[in-house]
Scaffold this active site. Sequence first.
Site, PDB file in Angstrom:
ATOM      1  CG  ASP A 101      59.537 -74.272  57.611  1.00  0.00           C
ATOM      2  OD1 ASP A 101      60.689 -73.955  57.253  1.00  0.00           O
ATOM      3  OD2 ASP A 101      59.320 -75.076  58.536  1.00  0.00           O
TER       4      ASP A 101
ATOM      5  CG  ASN B 165      64.835 -67.241  61.129  1.00  0.00           C
ATOM      6  OD1 ASN B 165      63.789 -66.835  60.626  1.00  0.00           O
ATOM      7  ND2 ASN B 165      64.979 -68.509  61.477  1.00  0.00           N
TER       8      ASN B 165
HETATM    9  C1  FPP Z   1      61.919 -70.722  56.174  1.00  0.00           C
HETATM   10  O1  FPP Z   1      62.464 -71.719  55.351  1.00  0.00           O
HETATM   11  C2  FPP Z   1      62.026 -69.438  55.506  1.00  0.00           C
HETATM   12  C3  FPP Z   1      62.619 -68.315  55.995  1.00  0.00           C
HETATM   13  C4  FPP Z   1      63.295 -68.246  57.319  1.00  0.00           C
HETATM   14  C5  FPP Z   1      62.638 -67.078  55.221  1.00  0.00           C
HETATM   15  C6  FPP Z   1      61.363 -66.781  54.491  1.00  0.00           C
HETATM   16  C7  FPP Z   1      61.581 -65.638  53.602  1.00  0.00           C
HETATM   17  C8  FPP Z   1      61.055 -65.502  52.371  1.00  0.00           C
HETATM   18  C9  FPP Z   1      60.131 -66.474  51.724  1.00  0.00           C
HETATM   19  C10 FPP Z   1      61.422 -64.292  51.632  1.00  0.00           C
HETATM   20  C11 FPP Z   1      60.307 -63.352  51.433  1.00  0.00           C
HETATM   21  C12 FPP Z   1      59.574 -62.958  52.630  1.00  0.00           C
HETATM   22  C13 FPP Z   1      59.116 -61.702  52.941  1.00  0.00           C
HETATM   23  C14 FPP Z   1      57.976 -61.527  53.848  1.00  0.00           C
HETATM   24  C15 FPP Z   1      59.717 -60.474  52.462  1.00  0.00           C
HETATM   25  P1  FPP Z   1      63.774 -72.410  55.855  1.00  0.00           P
HETATM   26  O2  FPP Z   1      64.937 -71.656  55.385  1.00  0.00           O
HETATM   27  O3  FPP Z   1      63.664 -72.601  57.352  1.00  0.00           O
HETATM   28  O4  FPP Z   1      63.666 -73.793  55.122  1.00  0.00           O
HETATM   29  P2  FPP Z   1      64.099 -75.209  55.721  1.00  0.00           P
HETATM   30  O5  FPP Z   1      63.215 -75.421  56.944  1.00  0.00           O
HETATM   31  O6  FPP Z   1      63.779 -76.143  54.615  1.00  0.00           O
HETATM   32  O7  FPP Z   1      65.551 -75.131  56.045  1.00  0.00           O
END
Ligand code: FPP
Length: 236
Positions: free
Chosen positions: A15, A64
Site C-alpha cells: 500500500d 480496485n
Molecule cells: C496500493 O497502493 C497498491 C495497489 C492497488 C497496486 C499494487 C501493485 C503493484 C505494486 C504492482 C506490482 C504488483 C504485482 C504483484 C505484480 P495505492 O494505490 O492504494 O496507494 P494509496 O493508498 O497511497 O492511494
Amino acid sequence: MSDVVYPNHLGIIMDGNGRWAKEKGLNRSVGHKAGADNLVNLLDYIYKNTSIKVVSLYAFSTENFKRDKEEVSYLMKLFVTLFNTKLESIKKNNVKVVFSGRRENLPKAVLGSMDKTTEDTKDNTKGILNICLNYGGDYEIVDMTKKIAKQVLEGSLKIEDITKEVVNKNLYQDLPPLDFVIRTSGEKRISNFMIYQSSYTEYDFPDTYFPDFDSKCLEESLDNYRKRDRRFGNAK
Ligand code: FPP
C-alpha cells in the site's frame, strides 16, 4: 540463516504507491511503477537471503476495479510487463508462481501472461509466490463454498467428510496458513486479504510507503515478528 526465525508464509499488502507519487507531485502511475520495481528487488532479497517459503502479495483487489479507468488500465499493463519479463529472476530462483482471485473482468493479455507464468514455473520447488489479483477474501470463501457444494451434489464428497483440510484444498490455492502480514503505508486494515488463511496471523503496519519499503525495512518488520509470542490459543 538457519538459526534465524522466519515466517514460513509471509503476506505483503503493498500500500501507498499513490501517496508516494502524490507527495512528489507525480502521477499515481509513477508510484505503481516504483512499487513494481521495488517488488522485484524485494522478492529477489527474500528468496535469496531468507528461509521464507511462501510469499502472498495483494496486487489488485476486486474493489480496485472501482478506480479511475486510466489507473486500472495502467496497472493491467504493468502486470503483463511484470509477469512476462520482470519476474524472470524469480523464475530462475526456482520459485513457483501461482495466482489467487477471479478470472472474470481481467483483460485477455493479463490472463495470458498469468497462464504462461503458471505453466513456466509449475515444477519449481524452492518457494511459492502467490499473487492475489482480482482477489477478495470474501469471494474466495464464496467460491470455495460453491466448489464444495458442487462436489456434494455430484456425490464425490460426503458432508461428514468436509474437514479443514478439504476447505483449504478448495480455496484458490492450497497454501499453509499466513504467519505474518506486512501492510505498508501506515494503514491499519486487512482489506479482505486472505481472511480464511489468517486466523493466527501476526501483523506489522510500518509507516513507509511501498516503493520505499526495501530489504532493510523488511528486516525491521521481521525483527518485530520475532518478538511476538505466538500461542495459537494456548495458555501463557
Ligand atoms: C496500493 O497502493 C497498491 C495497489 C492497488 C497496486 C499494487 C501493485 C503493484 C505494486 C504492482 C506490482 C504488483 C504485482 C504483484 C505484480 P495505492 O494505490 O492504494 O496507494 P494509496 O493508498 O497511497 O492511494
